[in-house]
Design a protein around this motif. Structure first.
Motif, PDB file in Angstrom:
ATOM      1  N   GLY A   1      44.497  87.911  73.269  1.00 17.16           N
ATOM      2  CA  GLY A   1      45.708  87.848  74.073  1.00 17.16           C
ATOM      3  C   GLY A   1      45.980  89.106  74.872  1.00 17.16           C
ATOM      4  N   THR A   2      45.358  90.237  74.484  1.00 12.51           N
ATOM      5  CA  THR A   2      45.595  91.464  75.242  1.00 12.51           C
ATOM      6  C   THR A   2      45.136  91.318  76.688  1.00 12.51           C
ATOM      7  OG1 THR A   2      43.494  92.452  74.494  1.00 12.51           O
ATOM      8  CG2 THR A   2      45.478  92.935  73.183  1.00 12.51           C
ATOM      9  N   ALA A   3      44.178  90.441  76.946  1.00 13.85           N
ATOM     10  CA  ALA A   3      43.773  90.191  78.346  1.00 13.85           C
ATOM     11  C   ALA A   3      44.935  89.566  79.118  1.00 13.85           C
ATOM     12  CB  ALA A   3      42.534  89.286  78.396  1.00 13.85           C
ATOM     13  N   GLY A   4      45.663  88.674  78.463  1.00 16.08           N
ATOM     14  CA  GLY A   4      46.819  88.049  79.106  1.00 16.08           C
ATOM     15  C   GLY A   4      47.959  89.027  79.329  1.00 16.08           C
ATOM     16  N   LEU A   5      48.134  89.933  78.351  1.00 16.86           N
ATOM     17  CA  LEU A   5      49.154  90.980  78.486  1.00 16.86           C
ATOM     18  C   LEU A   5      48.878  91.802  79.746  1.00 16.86           C
ATOM     19  CD1 LEU A   5      51.496  91.959  76.594  1.00 16.86           C
ATOM     20  CD2 LEU A   5      49.889  93.629  75.671  1.00 16.86           C
ATOM     21  N   GLU A   6      47.619  92.142  79.956  1.00 14.93           N
ATOM     22  CA  GLU A   6      47.257  92.949  81.128  1.00 14.93           C
ATOM     23  C   GLU A   6      47.510  92.176  82.426  1.00 14.93           C
ATOM     24  OE1 GLU A   6      43.771  95.191  78.526  1.00 14.93           O
ATOM     25  OE2 GLU A   6      43.192  94.080  80.332  1.00 14.93           O
ATOM     26  N   ILE A   7      47.244  90.878  82.407  1.00 13.85           N
ATOM     27  CA  ILE A   7      47.516  90.056  83.598  1.00 13.85           C
ATOM     28  C   ILE A   7      49.011  90.100  83.916  1.00 13.85           C
ATOM     29  CG2 ILE A   7      47.551  87.692  84.514  1.00 13.85           C
ATOM     30  CD1 ILE A   7      44.980  87.172  82.822  1.00 13.85           C
TER      31      ILE A   7
END
Lengths: 321, 321
Positions: free
Chosen positions: B159-165
């Motif tokens: 989910g950290t990829a989504g946080l960055e988005i």
């Protein structure tokens, strides 16, 4: 001769922020353990090459100087069939300046289309009329000509890549950078030497276009005939330094090493399979030095600048196949 | 069932910082003008895929919970022949944990070598003995088994990829993410829906392994035979969601669309020539949806998650040729 300074490069960094990708340093897990390697992937810039840094800085600096001279939009002119054309077109659109790019007839359609995509007017002329057409446009439009490397603002803009290297990896020991007209090597070398005085900065050229290596050894510019320089697969490295860039190269490069076209192709393969990046031949040149000139290089933490990735699919399939 | 929350993902972001690349959002200049596109290139992670995010978070969280239980280093075990194997091997080395990766005999040597490169012990066994061997190692070594997607720490890490988005493009309108076991889609969807409640999040699957699409429509997990799921070229998308990830997919995905294998190959070509990135077939799946399912998608600012790029050179040359 006044050389570009770290302060000039810092000012450029302020201008390009938000317009240019701050490329990450990518660790390469396939590197030798006693000389860990990071890739500086300028091929990830939206136009596929570092050239956007210099173009944005040059146009933004132009805009600053024009402040107070009325609101007429400054036309800009460039002549290029390569990455500088797309960089100028893109930067001009971002900054709201009409761009006129003079290209030689016979330029691959993909490059013409790429330049038009960003709204630039492309002027196709016979190769021999390229410069004269550009200067005629400058006169007719009251435009400014932005050269691909022979200008302090271009050098300072390209230097922002070196500034980022120094900030992200302050204990870097070796930086490998390609040399053609010398704008990138001048700027990156200036920034790295200022921020990391113990780092070695080495330029890399194709053996088949090694005019800058010859020049550095001779202590003055040694010209190679254009038809000789045209032999290398690294089509982005066929220019030669100007007096301005050569003075920078003498000041900031510790050496220039050369690589063969076969080594360049192999470096493209290593990048594709090892790091999932597509470099154009010119962009893979410094990696070829890391891979095949280890004995000529200091060991230690190394950064390779992958300058660009604009390669057509046929060549790519040929190299990877 | 307790779902992973934005707070869990924020905690994961703290754990993976410095261990995982914060991938930039790359604008794609070749996108349609009424639905501008950014690429989230997880294929730039050092092991070539997003899986490192979940593996690092799971191992770091394990370490936090073990604090106070003495200094014996916790052995970790995984079974995988894909990107999870290399992710676990790399993450375990970074965090100082001995890793044992169980792989089926016949796993391509390049993947075995890639896993060993990071210091993991690779245990090759017949396919049918993969799970039992992993559980035997857990018993013998007092080790912890880390699954590829069916665990809250893995979902939070991905989910950290989504946080960055959400941080980098807060006004994103559409996120396209591949779905296999569902760890990535669960985590990215949770983060994006929390940070950008107006954004649509759509999963993408190969037509030939569309079990999650069927499941979402049916409202319960619909199993596809493994040999059916094995048909697609997207070898990273042949798993199917667990109860835990399916509950997340129901909560956070607006829809799942499917693409054909030919469309996946074409998306790989577009990425290579347009953005100089090599995606594995699974990694190109969401881009295929952007390119060929425009009528099924909302228009507007779009992010495509390029989940991985581990493809062998023969397939790459075939796709690009």
């Amino acid at each position: 001769m006044q050389l570009v300074s770290l302060d000039d490069i810092r000012a450029a960094a302020g201008r390009v922020r938000g317009q240019v990708l701050r490329t990450p340093l990518l660790p390469a897990p396939w590197a030798d353990s006693d000389r860990p390697l990071w890739l500086k992937p300028e091929l990830l810039q939206v136009i596929g090459a570092f050239k956007l840094r210099g173009a944005v800085n040059a146009l933004a600096a132009l805009g600053e100087r024009a402040t107070g001279q009325g609101s007429a939009r400054q036309h800009v002119v460039a002549y290029s069939s390569g990455n500088h054309a797309q960089a100028m077109a893109y930067a001009a659109r971002q900054l709201g300046a009409p761009a006129h790019i003079v290209m030689p007839e016979g330029t691959p359609q993909v490059k013409v289309d790429g330049t038009r995509r960003y709204g630039a007017e492309v002027v196709l002329v016979p190769l021999a009329e390229r410069e004269s057409t550009a200067y005629r446009l400058v006169d007719e439009l009251g435009a400014v000509l932005v050269p691909p490397f022979d200008h302090p603002d271009i050098i300072a803009g390209q230097g922002t890549a070196g500034l980022e290297i120094g900030e992200d990896l302050p204990d870097v020991e070796l930086v490998l950078v390609p040399v053609s007209g010398g704008g990138l090597a001048s700027g990156v070398g200036t920034a790295v030497k200022a921020l990391c005085p113990n780092a070695t900065v080495i330029g890399v050229e194709p053996e088949l276009a090694a005019d800058a290596a010859d020049s550095l050894r001779a202590g003055h510019i040694v010209e190679w005939p254009a038809q000789d320089r045209a032999r290398t697969i690294a089509d982005g490295l066929r220019a030669q330094p100007s007096e301005l860039t050569f003075a920078h190269l003498q000041a900031v490069l510790d050496d220039i090493v050369t690589v063969s076209d076969d080594e360049i192709r192999e470096a493209m393969r290593v990048l594709a399979t090892g790091s999932r990046l597509i470099a154009e031949p010119s962009g893979a040149v410094p990696l070829a030095a890391y891979l095949y000139r280890a004995d000529d290089l200091p060991r230690g933490r190394t950064v390779v600048v992958l300058s660009g990735g604009n390669v057509d699919r046929a060549m790519l399939a040929d190299v990877l196949g």
